[in-house]
Structures are given as structure tokens and as C-alpha cells.
Design a protein around this motif. Structure first.
Motif, mmCIF file in Angstrom:
data_model
loop_
_atom_site.group_PDB
_atom_site.id
_atom_site.type_symbol
_atom_site.label_atom_id
_atom_site.label_comp_id
_atom_site.label_asym_id
_atom_site.label_seq_id
_atom_site.Cartn_x
_atom_site.Cartn_y
_atom_site.Cartn_z
ATOM 1 N N VAL A 8 0.772 -1.184 0.097
ATOM 2 C CA VAL A 8 -0.053 -0.094 -0.038
ATOM 3 C C VAL A 8 0.936 1.219 0.047
ATOM 4 C CG1 VAL A 8 -1.617 1.286 1.252
ATOM 5 C CG2 VAL A 8 -1.965 -1.297 1.116
ATOM 6 N N HIS A 9 2.079 1.341 0.754
ATOM 7 C CA HIS A 9 2.766 2.315 0.776
ATOM 8 C C HIS A 9 3.617 2.802 -0.563
ATOM 9 C CE1 HIS A 9 3.734 3.671 5.360
ATOM 10 N NE2 HIS A 9 2.419 3.124 5.203
ATOM 11 N N ARG A 10 3.802 1.624 -1.292
ATOM 12 C CA ARG A 10 4.138 1.834 -2.624
ATOM 13 C C ARG A 10 3.383 2.294 -3.409
ATOM 14 N NH1 ARG A 10 5.985 -3.644 -1.263
ATOM 15 N NH2 ARG A 10 8.189 -3.590 -0.526
ATOM 16 N N ALA A 11 2.310 1.758 -3.614
ATOM 17 C CA ALA A 11 1.118 2.591 -4.299
ATOM 18 C C ALA A 11 0.792 3.914 -3.907
ATOM 19 C CB ALA A 11 -0.290 1.531 -4.194
ATOM 20 N N VAL A 12 0.635 4.093 -2.673
ATOM 21 C CA VAL A 12 0.252 5.528 -2.380
ATOM 22 C C VAL A 12 1.538 6.529 -2.877
ATOM 23 C CG1 VAL A 12 -0.012 7.143 -0.554
ATOM 24 C CG2 VAL A 12 -1.035 5.185 -0.479
ATOM 25 N N ALA A 13 2.668 5.863 -2.957
ATOM 26 C CA ALA A 13 4.004 6.744 -3.421
ATOM 27 C C ALA A 13 3.921 7.052 -4.793
ATOM 28 C CB ALA A 13 5.424 6.136 -3.108
ATOM 29 N N LYS A 14 2.975 6.360 -5.526
ATOM 30 C CA LYS A 14 3.106 6.586 -6.962
ATOM 31 C C LYS A 14 2.274 7.881 -7.323
ATOM 32 C CE LYS A 14 3.972 1.803 -8.405
ATOM 33 N NZ LYS A 14 3.417 0.594 -9.032
ATOM 34 N N GLY A 15 1.426 8.189 -6.242
ATOM 35 C CA GLY A 15 0.527 9.528 -6.534
ATOM 36 C C GLY A 15 -0.771 9.043 -7.250
ATOM 37 N N GLY A 16 -1.338 10.008 -7.479
ATOM 38 C CA GLY A 16 -2.656 10.282 -8.588
ATOM 39 C C GLY A 16 -3.945 9.496 -7.960
ATOM 40 N N ILE A 17 -3.806 8.836 -6.495
ATOM 41 C CA ILE A 17 -5.064 8.434 -5.874
ATOM 42 C C ILE A 17 -5.962 9.345 -5.333
ATOM 43 C CG2 ILE A 17 -5.675 6.891 -4.180
ATOM 44 C CD1 ILE A 17 -2.929 5.434 -4.529
ATOM 45 N N ARG A 18 -7.311 9.285 -5.888
ATOM 46 C CA ARG A 18 -8.366 10.081 -5.063
ATOM 47 C C ARG A 18 -9.045 9.052 -4.024
ATOM 48 N NH1 ARG A 18 -5.693 13.778 -5.691
ATOM 49 N NH2 ARG A 18 -5.953 15.426 -7.326
ATOM 50 N N GLY A 19 -8.834 9.489 -2.914
ATOM 51 C CA GLY A 19 -9.538 8.667 -1.793
ATOM 52 C C GLY A 19 -8.124 7.798 -0.894
ATOM 53 N N ARG A 20 -8.663 7.229 -0.015
ATOM 54 C CA ARG A 20 -7.682 6.574 0.912
ATOM 55 C C ARG A 20 -7.663 5.294 0.749
ATOM 56 N NH1 ARG A 20 -5.039 10.248 0.937
ATOM 57 N NH2 ARG A 20 -4.779 11.823 2.624
ATOM 58 N N TYR A 21 -6.541 4.547 0.821
ATOM 59 C CA TYR A 21 -6.325 3.020 1.297
ATOM 60 C C TYR A 21 -6.590 2.948 2.768
ATOM 61 C CZ TYR A 21 -4.002 1.312 -3.181
ATOM 62 O OH TYR A 21 -3.624 1.202 -4.426
ATOM 63 N N VAL A 22 -7.277 1.811 3.111
ATOM 64 C CA VAL A 22 -7.723 1.740 4.408
ATOM 65 C C VAL A 22 -7.212 0.436 4.669
ATOM 66 C CG1 VAL A 22 -9.468 1.382 6.030
ATOM 67 C CG2 VAL A 22 -9.495 3.299 4.305
ATOM 68 N N LEU A 23 -6.629 0.088 5.649
ATOM 69 C CA LEU A 23 -5.760 -1.142 6.212
ATOM 70 C C LEU A 23 -6.979 -1.719 6.982
ATOM 71 C CD1 LEU A 23 -2.197 -0.241 7.142
ATOM 72 C CD2 LEU A 23 -3.103 -1.394 4.869
ATOM 73 N N LYS A 24 -7.108 -3.073 7.069
ATOM 74 C CA LYS A 24 -8.110 -3.815 7.921
ATOM 75 C C LYS A 24 -7.279 -4.888 8.685
ATOM 76 C CE LYS A 24 -12.759 -5.093 7.488
ATOM 77 N NZ LYS A 24 -13.329 -4.083 8.070
ATOM 78 N N PRO A 25 -7.005 -4.883 10.096
ATOM 79 C CA PRO A 25 -6.371 -5.516 10.827
ATOM 80 C C PRO A 25 -6.828 -6.889 10.984
ATOM 81 C CG PRO A 25 -6.546 -3.463 12.193
ATOM 82 C CD PRO A 25 -7.632 -3.481 10.829
#
Length: 303
Positions: free
Chosen positions: A286-303
Motif C-alpha cells: 500500500v505504501h508503494r502504491a500511495v507513493a506513486k500518487g494520483g489516487i483520489r481517496g484513501r487506502y484503508v488497512l483492515k487488521p
């Protein structure tokens, strides 16, 4: 010994340095609650923590490990003395500050009861987890702006389609500001849907600028003489010039303020955008994906 899983970095170095470890369950003390985390949003600041930026700035000095994550939503499973929240209450909250050995990327958390807010019925916990950091940052930016002067109410919000900027666009209108959002051309429809004007290319001369895009000196140059500039990088504000009032938000937990934001999210008055829900075990991806940018909205982690 009862334990729970949490994501940390020992020697920060980006996504590959993230570890998921087991730590002992702690019981809440006076004024505290223990929450079983249902969802934890991933924010750009988390990438900076994992990458070591705040360690290098001297903001973090943890001898063992640093916890990741700021936002969370979940269910109260234990309460300390002096807390009137019932076990089973759905709550959301913000873990503030940088120098800490725990974060919200975890199965459980112990936090001050004053830092959490009850999640309204009908608002999904995944959606609620995306509100605390960005919503409180925006609300506290608007507090720094204050009520709009009647003779100078033109506010430019940079990064208006982003998580913080979108909230500022909505909330500032309640304080009398005539808001224009600065964003990419493809985000015009979203920005206008929030009730704001739109521009993809701003000219100088605004009464105030809320710098959600962290333009810094470029954003300050857009403020007219004697205006207001509110940034999002505390301690790194551009230098004052031309009589401009320059401040920066240093977001803090506030359960009462968060409660109002969650109510407005539940009613549809504030935007909440979830990009994707993923298991905690996939946090590095997820961190790698967010680093690429261009995402509208949040990734959410589910423990």
C-alpha cells in the motif's frame, strides 16, 4: 501474555523497512479507552515516517521502534476509571504527534477518551477511519483563517481535490469565505460539487490562501498584501512578507471537533472517499502504491 499485532519501523527506510510485530496488550488507565481497531487509513505522512524524514528532522527519537498510522476507527473493548463510554461503542480518533512507539496500523490501541468521537449510526467504520487526520487538519486550518472579513473574503484553497483541501473547501464556506479551489483540470467537477469556484491556474491577489498542496513560497506569492496564508507544514512556514499573516496548522486530537466532522460525513455534507480496503499484512504494498500518487481517496488497512 495477551498480545496484538502492530506495524512499526525500527530503522526507517521506506516500505521494505515496515515490520508487523506482536506487542503486549495494555489496559487503559484513568481517562483512557482500549479500542479494537476495525480500520486504519493510510496517509502521505505515514510514508514520510516510514521513510525516515521526521527522524532526520529530529522529530522522532524512539529507542526501539516507531509506530505507523494516525487515523483509526473501531470498537471500545475496555475503559479506564473516569470514562463514561460504554464497552461496545463505535469510535474513531486520531493519534497525534510523531515521537511515539505505537500507531493506528494495529489490532488494538489505548488512547485518551477525550481524543475519540462516537461514530454515528449508519456511518461505516471504514469510511469513518478516513476522517480524523484530514478532517481535523482542515477544521483547524479554518480555525486559523477565522471568520471571513466582509471586505476581503476571497479564499484560494490549493490542492482542493485532495483529502485536506476538499474538507477546507467545504468547511471554510461556513465561516463566510468565498472559496475557489485550485486543482488539476480533471478535478473541476469534484471541486465544484463542493460548492466552490474552480481554477487550474491561479493569479496573485487573494485575500487568503489555505495551502493544502504545500506550495509554500509559491502559495504565499498568491496572497495579496496584508492577507492571510495558512500552511500545513508547522515549523517550515515561508517567511512573512508584504504584511501577510503566515501560520501553519499543527493538527491535534480533538474528540468534540471530530464528532461534528463525523456527523457531517454521515449526513453527506462532507466528502469521504475510500480508494480500497486491504489487509494489514499488505501495508508495504500500500505504501508503494500511495507513493506513486494520483489516487483520489484513501487506502484503508483492515487488521
Amino acid at each position: 501474555m495477551n498480545t496484538f499485532r502492530t506495524a512499526v519501523v525500527r530503522t526507517p527506510g521506506g516500505p521494505d523497512s515496515i515490520e508487523i510485530i506482536d506487542v503486549p496488550v495494555a489496559e487503559p488507565g484513568p481517562g483512557e479507552v482500549r479500542v479494537k481497531v476495525a480500520a486504519a487509513a493510510v496517509n502521505p505522512v505515514d510514508l514520510a515516517v516510514a521513510g525516515g524524514f521526521f527522524h532526520s528532522m529530529g522529530f522522532i527519537d524512539q529507542p526501539d521502534h516507531t509506530g505507523l498510522g494516525w487515523d483509526f476507527a473501531g470498537t471500545v473493548v475496555a475503559v479506564g476509571p473516569g470514562v463514561d463510554l460504554a464497552v461496545g461503542t463505535r469510535v474513531a480518533g486520531l493519534v497525534g504527534g510523531f515521537d511515539r512507539d505505537f500507531g493506528t496500523y494495529a489490532e488494538q490501541l489505548v488512547v485518551p477518551a477525550s481524543d475519540v468521537a462516537v461514530v454515528p449510526d449508519g456511518l461505516d467504520l471504514v469510511v469513518a477511519s478516513t476522517v480524523p487526520l484530514n478532517g481535523l487538519t482542515a477544521a483547524q486550518i479554518v480555525d486559523l483563517l477565522g471568520d471571513a472579513p466582509t471586505d476581503g473574503n476571497r479564499l484560494l484553497v490549493t490542492g482542493a481535490a485532495g483529502a485536506v483541501g476538499g474538507y477546507v473547501v467545504s468547511l471554510a464556506q461556513d465561516r463566510g469565505w468565498r472559496v475557489t479551489g485550485l486543482a488539476r483540470a480533471e478535478d473541476e467537477e469534484f471541486v465544484r460539487s463542493l460548492g466552490a469556484d474552480f481554477t487550474a491556474h491561479a493569479e496573485p491577489g487573494w485575500d487568503a490562501v489555505a495551502d493544502g498542496a504545500t506550495l509554500q513560497e509559491q502559495g504565499l506569492a498568491l496572497v495579496g498584501d496584508g492577507g492571510i496564508f495558512v500552511g500545513v507544514r508547522p515549523g517550515g512556514e515561508p517567511p512573512n512578507q508584504r504584511g501577510i499573516t503566515v501560520t501553519a496548522v499543527d493538527v491535534r486530537p480533538d474528540g468534540v471537533q471530530l464528532g461534528g466532522l463525523l456527523d457531517r460525513t454521515a449526513s453527506g455534507a462532507l466528502p469521504a472517499r475510500v480508494h480500497k480496503v486491504v489487509p494489514l499484512d499488505q501495508v508495504a504494498d500500500v505504501h508503494r502504491a500511495v507513493a506513486k500518487g494520483g489516487i483520489r481517496g484513501r487506502y484503508v488497512l483492515k487488521p
